[in-house]
Design an enzyme around this catalytic site. Structure first.
Site, PDB file in Angstrom:
ATOM      1  N   SER A 274     -19.486   0.968 -36.364  1.00 21.09           N
ATOM      2  CA  SER A 274     -18.301   1.380 -37.126  1.00 21.09           C
ATOM      3  C   SER A 274     -17.103   1.490 -36.196  1.00 21.09           C
ATOM      4  O   SER A 274     -17.248   1.805 -35.011  1.00 21.09           O
ATOM      5  CB  SER A 274     -18.544   2.737 -37.799  1.00 21.09           C
ATOM      6  OG  SER A 274     -17.353   3.243 -38.363  1.00 21.09           O
TER       7      SER A 274
ATOM      8  N   TYR B  73     -21.544  11.637 -35.824  1.00 19.65           N
ATOM      9  CA  TYR B  73     -21.559  10.317 -36.454  1.00 19.65           C
ATOM     10  C   TYR B  73     -20.806   9.295 -35.589  1.00 19.65           C
ATOM     11  O   TYR B  73     -21.313   8.202 -35.331  1.00 19.65           O
ATOM     12  CB  TYR B  73     -20.934  10.368 -37.849  1.00 19.65           C
ATOM     13  CG  TYR B  73     -20.822   9.012 -38.499  1.00 19.65           C
ATOM     14  CD1 TYR B  73     -21.941   8.415 -39.088  1.00 19.65           C
ATOM     15  CD2 TYR B  73     -19.624   8.303 -38.493  1.00 19.65           C
ATOM     16  CE1 TYR B  73     -21.855   7.149 -39.652  1.00 19.65           C
ATOM     17  CE2 TYR B  73     -19.536   7.042 -39.057  1.00 19.65           C
ATOM     18  CZ  TYR B  73     -20.655   6.467 -39.639  1.00 19.65           C
ATOM     19  OH  TYR B  73     -20.560   5.211 -40.187  1.00 19.65           O
TER      20      TYR B  73
END
Length: 226
Positions: free
Chosen positions: A85, A110
């Protein structure tokens, strides 16, 4: 035909069982695409004693790839693809607290896990450069999937609002993954990070070779405790 196999990828025991199941079911693997991941707003340990985010988003990629890599190598042009990401750009690893056990933040964890995905990809590329396997990672975009639905309260509501305003549909979200898995143009392309089907630069933190090597050794050391 399509054959479905199921496992809780946050459990390393389940990851190993799934790998054994796949080894018994197939001779080779053409494409290994690691995509299972999640954001956990609250701290939680897995049954293995690992922080949930890092276990699912990083340890599972590492362990599953390690267990199945020989099957990918047996295909003369096998590919390993790791879904990461753009969220990695704001992250830096703390090797003194890799799993954020001392000071947990769901979003920071994350972002770190996505940084680990890219660093893992680069290290695989370097370690297995003579294997015939290519290793690449990608940013799929902000996709209107069930991402974040495992949370509750403000975390879930804010993600759902963001999805409604900014997210792309799952077909568009899969586009770069499909491209990396199927395009003949990428037959010998390895060690890259892609966005919108094009190679782009990942963060400066992801490019530090000694940190890539250290992440690998730290991850191996943690997984040997199983």
């Amino acid at each position: 035909f399509i054959q479905f196999h199921f496992a809780d990828m946050s459990s390393m025991k389940a990851v190993k069982s799934l790998a054994i199941e796949i080894q018994r079911s197939y001779d080779t693997i053409d494409i290994l695409l690691n995509n299972a991941g999640a954001y956990f707003s609250k701290f939680k340990l897995t049954d293995d004693g690992f922080e949930n985010t890092i276990a699912l988003n990083h340890f599972a990629y590492f362990y599953f790839t390690e267990l199945l890599l020989d099957m990918v190598k047996s295909d003369l042009c096998g590919r390993v693809i790791n879904v990461a990401s753009m969220a990695h750009r704001n992250a830096k690893l703390d090797f003194h607290d890799l799993q954020m056990l001392e000071d947990y933040s769901g979003w920071s964890s994350y972002c770190r896990s996505k940084l680990m995905n890219i660093m893992f990809t680069y290290e695989c590329h370097r370690r297995y450069s003579d294997s015939g396997v290519t290793f690449n990672s990608l940013h799929p975009g902000f996709v209107n999937s069930n991402f974040g639905d495992n949370n509750s309260g403000f975390a879930k509501k804010s993600i759902n609002v963001a999805k409604a305003l900014f997210a792309i549909n799952v077909e568009k979200g899969a586009k770069t993954s499909v491209y990396l898995a199927s395009s003949p143009d990428l037959e010998n392309v390895s060690g890259k990070f892609f966005n919108k089907c094009k190679p782009v630069k990942s963060s400066s933190s992801s490019m530090v070779k000694k940190d890539q090597e250290k992440l690998w050794s730290e991850t191996e050391a943690i997984l040997t405790t199983l």
